[in-house]
Design a protein around this motif. Structure first.
Motif, PDB file in Angstrom:
ATOM      1  N   GLY A  11      52.186 -44.327 -35.212  1.00  0.00           N
ATOM      2  CA  GLY A  11      52.412 -45.767 -35.261  1.00  0.00           C
ATOM      3  C   GLY A  11      52.378 -46.396 -33.884  1.00  0.00           C
ATOM      4  O   GLY A  11      51.884 -45.807 -32.914  1.00  0.00           O
ATOM      5  N   LEU A  12      52.916 -47.600 -33.799  1.00  0.00           N
ATOM      6  CA  LEU A  12      53.013 -48.323 -32.531  1.00  0.00           C
ATOM      7  C   LEU A  12      54.414 -48.114 -31.971  1.00  0.00           C
ATOM      8  O   LEU A  12      55.398 -48.525 -32.582  1.00  0.00           O
ATOM      9  CB  LEU A  12      52.729 -49.809 -32.741  1.00  0.00           C
ATOM     10  CG  LEU A  12      51.327 -50.145 -33.260  1.00  0.00           C
ATOM     11  CD1 LEU A  12      51.199 -51.646 -33.538  1.00  0.00           C
ATOM     12  CD2 LEU A  12      50.250 -49.703 -32.278  1.00  0.00           C
ATOM     13  N   LYS A  13      54.504 -47.459 -30.834  1.00  0.00           N
ATOM     14  CA  LYS A  13      55.791 -47.103 -30.239  1.00  0.00           C
ATOM     15  C   LYS A  13      56.076 -48.000 -29.040  1.00  0.00           C
ATOM     16  O   LYS A  13      55.397 -47.910 -28.027  1.00  0.00           O
ATOM     17  CB  LYS A  13      55.780 -45.642 -29.798  1.00  0.00           C
ATOM     18  CG  LYS A  13      57.095 -45.180 -29.192  1.00  0.00           C
ATOM     19  CD  LYS A  13      57.027 -43.706 -28.809  1.00  0.00           C
ATOM     20  CE  LYS A  13      58.346 -43.233 -28.221  1.00  0.00           C
ATOM     21  NZ  LYS A  13      58.290 -41.793 -27.844  1.00  0.00           N
ATOM     22  N   PRO A  14      57.064 -48.899 -29.115  1.00  0.00           N
ATOM     23  CA  PRO A  14      57.351 -49.789 -27.987  1.00  0.00           C
ATOM     24  C   PRO A  14      57.870 -49.000 -26.787  1.00  0.00           C
ATOM     25  O   PRO A  14      58.729 -48.119 -26.935  1.00  0.00           O
ATOM     26  CB  PRO A  14      58.416 -50.744 -28.539  1.00  0.00           C
ATOM     27  CG  PRO A  14      59.014 -50.032 -29.708  1.00  0.00           C
ATOM     28  CD  PRO A  14      57.962 -49.143 -30.268  1.00  0.00           C
ATOM     29  N   PHE A 117      52.917 -51.157 -26.322  1.00  0.00           N
ATOM     30  CA  PHE A 117      53.085 -50.060 -27.265  1.00  0.00           C
ATOM     31  C   PHE A 117      52.207 -48.882 -26.877  1.00  0.00           C
ATOM     32  O   PHE A 117      51.090 -49.063 -26.384  1.00  0.00           O
ATOM     33  CB  PHE A 117      52.693 -50.505 -28.682  1.00  0.00           C
ATOM     34  CG  PHE A 117      53.463 -51.675 -29.201  1.00  0.00           C
ATOM     35  CD1 PHE A 117      54.693 -51.498 -29.816  1.00  0.00           C
ATOM     36  CD2 PHE A 117      52.955 -52.964 -29.081  1.00  0.00           C
ATOM     37  CE1 PHE A 117      55.408 -52.582 -30.304  1.00  0.00           C
ATOM     38  CE2 PHE A 117      53.658 -54.055 -29.566  1.00  0.00           C
ATOM     39  CZ  PHE A 117      54.896 -53.854 -30.177  1.00  0.00           C
ATOM     40  N   LYS A 118      52.717 -47.698 -27.124  1.00  0.00           N
ATOM     41  CA  LYS A 118      51.921 -46.486 -26.999  1.00  0.00           C
ATOM     42  C   LYS A 118      51.369 -46.142 -28.371  1.00  0.00           C
ATOM     43  O   LYS A 118      52.066 -46.274 -29.379  1.00  0.00           O
ATOM     44  CB  LYS A 118      52.792 -45.353 -26.456  1.00  0.00           C
ATOM     45  CG  LYS A 118      52.034 -44.095 -26.103  1.00  0.00           C
ATOM     46  CD  LYS A 118      52.880 -43.133 -25.258  1.00  0.00           C
ATOM     47  CE  LYS A 118      54.041 -42.586 -26.041  1.00  0.00           C
ATOM     48  NZ  LYS A 118      54.707 -41.465 -25.333  1.00  0.00           N
ATOM     49  N   ALA A 119      50.104 -45.703 -28.421  1.00  0.00           N
ATOM     50  CA  ALA A 119      49.480 -45.373 -29.702  1.00  0.00           C
ATOM     51  C   ALA A 119      48.424 -44.301 -29.504  1.00  0.00           C
ATOM     52  O   ALA A 119      47.827 -44.178 -28.425  1.00  0.00           O
ATOM     53  CB  ALA A 119      48.857 -46.609 -30.344  1.00  0.00           C
ATOM     54  N   VAL A 180      43.890 -53.250 -24.525  1.00  0.00           N
ATOM     55  CA  VAL A 180      44.278 -52.041 -23.803  1.00  0.00           C
ATOM     56  C   VAL A 180      44.794 -52.390 -22.415  1.00  0.00           C
ATOM     57  O   VAL A 180      44.103 -53.036 -21.624  1.00  0.00           O
ATOM     58  CB  VAL A 180      43.093 -51.058 -23.693  1.00  0.00           C
ATOM     59  CG1 VAL A 180      43.512 -49.810 -22.912  1.00  0.00           C
ATOM     60  CG2 VAL A 180      42.584 -50.675 -25.077  1.00  0.00           C
ATOM     61  N   VAL A 181      46.014 -51.954 -22.128  1.00  0.00           N
ATOM     62  CA  VAL A 181      46.644 -52.184 -20.827  1.00  0.00           C
ATOM     63  C   VAL A 181      46.475 -50.980 -19.912  1.00  0.00           C
ATOM     64  O   VAL A 181      46.320 -51.117 -18.697  1.00  0.00           O
ATOM     65  CB  VAL A 181      48.138 -52.522 -21.012  1.00  0.00           C
ATOM     66  CG1 VAL A 181      48.846 -52.677 -19.670  1.00  0.00           C
ATOM     67  CG2 VAL A 181      48.296 -53.788 -21.841  1.00  0.00           C
ATOM     68  N   LEU A 201      46.718 -44.492 -25.746  1.00  0.00           N
ATOM     69  CA  LEU A 201      46.554 -45.725 -24.989  1.00  0.00           C
ATOM     70  C   LEU A 201      47.855 -46.514 -24.975  1.00  0.00           C
ATOM     71  O   LEU A 201      48.714 -46.341 -25.839  1.00  0.00           O
ATOM     72  CB  LEU A 201      45.463 -46.609 -25.611  1.00  0.00           C
ATOM     73  CG  LEU A 201      44.040 -46.057 -25.653  1.00  0.00           C
ATOM     74  CD1 LEU A 201      43.125 -47.043 -26.392  1.00  0.00           C
ATOM     75  CD2 LEU A 201      43.509 -45.783 -24.254  1.00  0.00           C
ATOM     76  N   ILE A 202      47.983 -47.390 -24.001  1.00  0.00           N
ATOM     77  CA  ILE A 202      49.041 -48.395 -23.981  1.00  0.00           C
ATOM     78  C   ILE A 202      48.388 -49.722 -24.316  1.00  0.00           C
ATOM     79  O   ILE A 202      47.418 -50.135 -23.662  1.00  0.00           O
ATOM     80  CB  ILE A 202      49.749 -48.444 -22.616  1.00  0.00           C
ATOM     81  CG1 ILE A 202      50.449 -47.111 -22.353  1.00  0.00           C
ATOM     82  CG2 ILE A 202      50.761 -49.592 -22.569  1.00  0.00           C
ATOM     83  CD1 ILE A 202      51.042 -46.987 -20.968  1.00  0.00           C
ATOM     84  N   VAL A 203      48.894 -50.401 -25.352  1.00  0.00           N
ATOM     85  CA  VAL A 203      48.246 -51.608 -25.862  1.00  0.00           C
ATOM     86  C   VAL A 203      49.267 -52.723 -26.062  1.00  0.00           C
ATOM     87  O   VAL A 203      50.482 -52.490 -26.074  1.00  0.00           O
ATOM     88  CB  VAL A 203      47.527 -51.325 -27.210  1.00  0.00           C
ATOM     89  CG1 VAL A 203      46.412 -50.317 -27.026  1.00  0.00           C
ATOM     90  CG2 VAL A 203      48.523 -50.824 -28.271  1.00  0.00           C
ATOM     91  N   ARG A 204      48.760 -53.921 -26.209  1.00  0.00           N
ATOM     92  CA  ARG A 204      49.603 -55.078 -26.528  1.00  0.00           C
ATOM     93  C   ARG A 204      48.853 -55.959 -27.522  1.00  0.00           C
ATOM     94  O   ARG A 204      47.635 -55.827 -27.703  1.00  0.00           O
ATOM     95  CB  ARG A 204      49.948 -55.874 -25.269  1.00  0.00           C
ATOM     96  CG  ARG A 204      48.748 -56.491 -24.585  1.00  0.00           C
ATOM     97  CD  ARG A 204      49.128 -57.427 -23.454  1.00  0.00           C
ATOM     98  NE  ARG A 204      49.865 -58.582 -23.936  1.00  0.00           N
ATOM     99  CZ  ARG A 204      50.153 -59.653 -23.181  1.00  0.00           C
ATOM    100  NH1 ARG A 204      49.792 -59.681 -21.908  1.00  0.00           N
ATOM    101  NH2 ARG A 204      50.798 -60.672 -23.684  1.00  0.00           N
TER     102      ARG A 204
END
Length: 218
Positions: A11-14, A117-119, A180-181, A201-204
């Protein structure tokens, strides 16, 4: 020291906010309609609809119909009263759970649009691997930053209560929901060609995807 192998989406992990402030677990409470017919898992994106309740989002490549539903954040658990009158704090919302008269089902949602978020990068519920050619590597790790990615929808696991939503390989389409950050360096590994590859990836949220960046309400 070896870091854990990424063997499944989660999932999306903050992890923190865009400006660098660590994520400290802040959530906002929303309601889930009694007997809502879809399970919602920890790390699933959720939408607010025009009844004021939230639903599991099915977003992949484009935003929802903004007049009836909008992304509000990521589900991080819930609480409800069971048929014995006990308050249950749960990792996920089981489909068709009904709220006894006079009670509500409360969802805890990470709703800050500036959360990072990490995904996992995945095709379906299987993480991409070094042989697929889809993972960022030492030749593309910086090129992927700033691109947009789709979400990959998978059903969560009732055994853990966790989401299995993932992100797809990068693209540039402006309507894709996530930006993608960065790559995640800690779980990188060396493939058979000697390149370091990055399975996470780290995303927002992209602009005009989250409800707080859309001018119209639901």
């Amino acid at each position: 020291m070896a870091f854990p192998t990424v063997n499944a989406p989660y999932g999306l992990k903050p992890i923190n906010l865009y400006g660098g402030t660590p994520f400290a677990g802040a959530t906002r409470q929303y309601r889930i309609a009694s007997a809502y017919n879809t399970s919602i898992f920890y790390g699933d994106p959720v939408e607010i609809i025009n009844t004021g309740t939230i639903i599991k989002s099915a977003i992949t490549t484009a935003r929802a119909t903004v007049t009836t539903s909008q992304i509000v954040g990521v589900f991080l658990g819930c609480s409800y009263v069971n048929s014995q009158g006990q308050t249950i704090f749960a990792q996920y919302f089981p489909a068709n759970t009904a709220a006894p008269t006079g009670t509500y089902i409360t969802a805890y949602v990470c709703n800050d649009p500036n959360t990072l978020f990490k995904a996992v990068i995945a095709t379906g519920a299987t993480p991409d691997d070094a042989t697929s050619g889809l993972l960022p590597s030492t030749t593309t790790e910086f090129a992927v930053i700033g691109t947009n990615v789709a979400l990959v929808q998978n059903t969560g696991l009732t055994t853990t209560g966790n989401s299995r939503v993932a992100v797809a390989s990068s693209a540039t389409t402006g309507t894709l929901p996530m930006n993608v950050v960065d790559v995640v360096y800690e779980t990188s590994y060396v493939n058979g060609s000697g390149n370091v590859v990055y399975p996470e990836l780290i995303v927002r949220w992209n602009f005009e995807i989250h409800t707080t960046t859309i001018a119209s309400g639901v």
